[in-house]
Design a protein around this motif. Sequence first.
Motif, PDB file in Angstrom:
ATOM      1  N   THR A  58      -7.150  12.344 -10.188  1.00 49.68           N
ATOM      2  CA  THR A  58      -8.109  11.301  -9.685  1.00 49.68           C
ATOM      3  C   THR A  58      -7.370  10.099  -9.759  1.00 49.68           C
ATOM      4  O   THR A  58      -6.716   9.596 -10.963  1.00 49.68           O
ATOM      5  CB  THR A  58      -9.234  11.445 -10.214  1.00 49.68           C
ATOM      6  N   ARG A  59      -7.765   8.960  -9.055  1.00 51.06           N
ATOM      7  CA  ARG A  59      -7.303   7.699  -8.959  1.00 51.06           C
ATOM      8  C   ARG A  59      -8.164   6.789  -9.945  1.00 51.06           C
ATOM      9  O   ARG A  59      -8.242   5.742 -10.513  1.00 51.06           O
ATOM     10  CB  ARG A  59      -7.055   7.155  -7.852  1.00 51.06           C
ATOM     11  N   ASN A  60      -9.633   7.335  -9.754  1.00 57.71           N
ATOM     12  CA  ASN A  60     -10.649   6.202 -10.471  1.00 57.71           C
ATOM     13  C   ASN A  60     -11.961   7.036 -10.968  1.00 57.71           C
ATOM     14  O   ASN A  60     -13.041   6.637 -10.856  1.00 57.71           O
ATOM     15  CB  ASN A  60     -11.122   5.394  -9.121  1.00 57.71           C
ATOM     16  N   GLY A  61     -11.579   8.316 -11.565  1.00 55.54           N
ATOM     17  CA  GLY A  61     -12.547   9.035 -12.241  1.00 55.54           C
ATOM     18  C   GLY A  61     -12.977   8.540 -13.466  1.00 55.54           C
ATOM     19  O   GLY A  61     -14.165   9.049 -13.830  1.00 55.54           O
ATOM     20  N   GLY A  62     -12.308   7.798 -14.147  1.00 50.49           N
ATOM     21  CA  GLY A  62     -12.812   7.218 -15.249  1.00 50.49           C
ATOM     22  C   GLY A  62     -12.655   8.167 -16.654  1.00 50.49           C
ATOM     23  O   GLY A  62     -13.162   7.839 -17.524  1.00 50.49           O
ATOM     24  N   LEU A  65      -4.330   3.729   0.533  1.00 47.93           N
ATOM     25  CA  LEU A  65      -4.523   3.162  -0.684  1.00 47.93           C
ATOM     26  C   LEU A  65      -3.294   2.327  -1.517  1.00 47.93           C
ATOM     27  O   LEU A  65      -2.305   2.410  -0.782  1.00 47.93           O
ATOM     28  CB  LEU A  65      -5.088   4.345  -1.615  1.00 47.93           C
ATOM     29  N   GLY A  66      -3.410   1.868  -2.470  1.00 45.93           N
ATOM     30  CA  GLY A  66      -2.485   1.334  -3.282  1.00 45.93           C
ATOM     31  C   GLY A  66      -2.460   1.403  -4.776  1.00 45.93           C
ATOM     32  O   GLY A  66      -3.276   2.061  -5.416  1.00 45.93           O
ATOM     33  N   LEU A  67      -1.472   0.765  -5.463  1.00 43.15           N
ATOM     34  CA  LEU A  67      -1.631   0.620  -6.774  1.00 43.15           C
ATOM     35  C   LEU A  67      -2.746   0.109  -7.320  1.00 43.15           C
ATOM     36  O   LEU A  67      -3.340   0.574  -8.524  1.00 43.15           O
ATOM     37  CB  LEU A  67      -0.362  -0.095  -7.472  1.00 43.15           C
ATOM     38  N   ALA A  68      -3.427  -0.924  -6.929  1.00 46.70           N
ATOM     39  CA  ALA A  68      -4.878  -1.502  -7.298  1.00 46.70           C
ATOM     40  C   ALA A  68      -6.003  -0.572  -7.149  1.00 46.70           C
ATOM     41  O   ALA A  68      -6.842  -0.820  -7.900  1.00 46.70           O
ATOM     42  CB  ALA A  68      -4.946  -2.560  -6.274  1.00 46.70           C
ATOM     43  N   SER A  69      -5.714   0.561  -6.473  1.00 46.93           N
ATOM     44  CA  SER A  69      -6.857   1.553  -6.356  1.00 46.93           C
ATOM     45  C   SER A  69      -6.957   2.446  -7.361  1.00 46.93           C
ATOM     46  O   SER A  69      -7.640   3.469  -7.691  1.00 46.93           O
ATOM     47  CB  SER A  69      -6.868   2.488  -5.123  1.00 46.93           C
ATOM     48  N   LEU A  70      -5.543   2.673  -8.217  1.00 49.49           N
ATOM     49  CA  LEU A  70      -5.399   3.622  -9.343  1.00 49.49           C
ATOM     50  C   LEU A  70      -6.251   2.918 -10.722  1.00 49.49           C
ATOM     51  O   LEU A  70      -5.588   2.643 -11.569  1.00 49.49           O
ATOM     52  CB  LEU A  70      -3.949   3.880  -9.602  1.00 49.49           C
ATOM     53  N   ALA A 120       0.749  -1.210  -0.086  1.00 50.94           N
ATOM     54  CA  ALA A 120      -0.193   0.191   0.045  1.00 50.94           C
ATOM     55  C   ALA A 120       0.949   1.361   0.102  1.00 50.94           C
ATOM     56  O   ALA A 120       2.110   0.985   0.207  1.00 50.94           O
ATOM     57  CB  ALA A 120      -1.047  -0.173   1.055  1.00 50.94           C
ATOM     58  N   PHE A 121       0.216   2.465  -0.107  1.00 51.68           N
ATOM     59  CA  PHE A 121       0.951   3.842  -0.130  1.00 51.68           C
ATOM     60  C   PHE A 121       0.873   4.062   1.544  1.00 51.68           C
ATOM     61  O   PHE A 121      -0.119   3.584   2.052  1.00 51.68           O
ATOM     62  CB  PHE A 121       0.303   4.795  -0.967  1.00 51.68           C
ATOM     63  N   PRO A 122       1.637   4.992   1.747  1.00 48.44           N
ATOM     64  CA  PRO A 122       1.637   5.604   3.269  1.00 48.44           C
ATOM     65  C   PRO A 122       0.510   6.590   3.045  1.00 48.44           C
ATOM     66  O   PRO A 122       0.159   7.140   1.863  1.00 48.44           O
ATOM     67  CB  PRO A 122       2.886   6.306   3.195  1.00 48.44           C
ATOM     68  N   THR A 138     -10.725  11.271  -0.449  1.00 47.74           N
ATOM     69  CA  THR A 138     -10.423  12.271  -1.378  1.00 47.74           C
ATOM     70  C   THR A 138     -10.359  11.390  -2.531  1.00 47.74           C
ATOM     71  O   THR A 138     -10.525   9.912  -2.719  1.00 47.74           O
ATOM     72  CB  THR A 138      -9.113  12.949  -1.514  1.00 47.74           C
ATOM     73  N   ASP A 139     -10.373  12.019  -3.930  1.00 44.42           N
ATOM     74  CA  ASP A 139     -10.254  11.255  -5.106  1.00 44.42           C
ATOM     75  C   ASP A 139      -9.021  10.981  -5.774  1.00 44.42           C
ATOM     76  O   ASP A 139      -8.883  10.585  -6.828  1.00 44.42           O
ATOM     77  CB  ASP A 139     -11.130  11.894  -6.157  1.00 44.42           C
ATOM     78  N   GLY A 140      -7.937  11.224  -4.918  1.00 49.00           N
ATOM     79  CA  GLY A 140      -6.722  11.120  -5.295  1.00 49.00           C
ATOM     80  C   GLY A 140      -5.968   9.795  -4.608  1.00 49.00           C
ATOM     81  O   GLY A 140      -6.559   9.182  -4.140  1.00 49.00           O
TER      82      GLY A 140
END
Length: 351
Positions: A343-347, A187-192, A66-68, A177-179
Motif C-alpha cells: 500500500t502507498r498510504n495505509g499508515g 500517481l507519483g512519489l508524493a503519493s507514497l 509521475a509514474f506511468p 487501488t491502494d498501491g
Amino acid sequence: MFQYSHRSNAFTLVELLVVIAIIGILIALLLPAVQAAREAARRMQCANHQRQWGLALHNYHDASHAFPKLGGIHPHNWSYSAQARLLPYIEGGNLYAQIDFFQPLFNEHDGHNHLNHQYEDLVTRMINVLRCPSDGGPYDFTINTQHGSAGDRVTGGNYMICSGSGTGTYYDVRFRTDGAFNCYETLGLASLTDGTSNTMVFSETLVGASGGVLNGNRDSVMSGKMYQRYLGEFDDGGPEETDTTPGFAAIGVNPDMNTAFASAPDEWLGRRANCWIAGSAVDTAYNAYQLPNAKYPDVHASGIGIVTARSNHPGGVSVTFGDGSTQFVSETQSLDNWRAWSTRNGGEITP
C-alpha cells in the motif's frame, strides 16, 4: 638364496570400486553447493534487473513528474503497460520508438480482439532485462481470446508492477487501488506517504503457459505453472470508465479465496505474464492478496483479480521498493507486513 616377491602396480577391482564410490560421494556433496552457487548468481542477476527497472521508474518520474499508469480501462481492450512506457529509460528506446501510444493496442474484428497489426513483430521481441534467469520460460505464446485470438504471437516477462493489496475491491485495477499503480489515476512519489522505502513498486512472477484450461483439484499444490483459476469473462456491459464501483460483474463474487473456490468450476488456467506490452493485471502486475509463492492459485476474470508474486528462487521473491532499493522477501513473511508494503498510504507500521 634371496627370493623377491613381485607386486603388480595395477588397481584391484575392489580398490577401483572404492575409488569410484569416493568420487561419487564427493560429487554428491559438491553438486548441491554448485547448484546453490548458481542459484545465488541467478538471484543476484534477477535483483540487478529489478534495480534497473526501479532506476527506470525514477528517471521516468523525473521526466514526467509521475509514474506511468498500469494500462487501459476496459478489460477487453487493454492499453499499453507501464513497462512499455518505461522502455526509453531501460535502454529500450528502439522498441519504444516503434510504439504509437495514441493508437489502440487491440482492435476488434471477427468477434475477437486482435493485436494491432503494426505490433505483430514488436510484441514477439524478447526483452532480456524483463526476464528472471531462474525462470526458464518459455516466454513466447499464442494468446487466446482473452486478449485476442489464436494466431497473435506475443512474448512475456517476469517483472511486475505493484497494484496494491488486492483486498476488498482493490483487485480491480481499472479503479483506484491502494498501491502505487492502477489504470484509473496517475500517481507519483508524493503519493507514497507510507515512505518510499516501505512501498513496493516491482516484484516478479512466473510466466504461465497460455491457451489451455486444465481440470484439477482446487486444493492441490501448485503444479508447474498451472496455478490460476479462471472465473469467466466480465459482462460486455460491465464497469466502464465512468463507473465508481468495481466488481466481478458476470460472477457476482468478491475475489475472496473461499468464495471464489466455492463459486467456480475446478479449472486451472496457466496464463500469466504472457504479453509485456499489455496493461493487464494478469500480464504486467501483481498484488499482495496472497503471500509470495502461495500454494493456492491466482483467481482472475478477464485479467483482473488476485495476481500473486512468484519465483523459482527458493524461499521467496525479489522486490523493489519506491526508493530504488531491492530486497529478497521471504515467502514466510507475515501477510500483514506483505500487504502493508503493497500500500502507498495505509499508515501501517512494519519492521
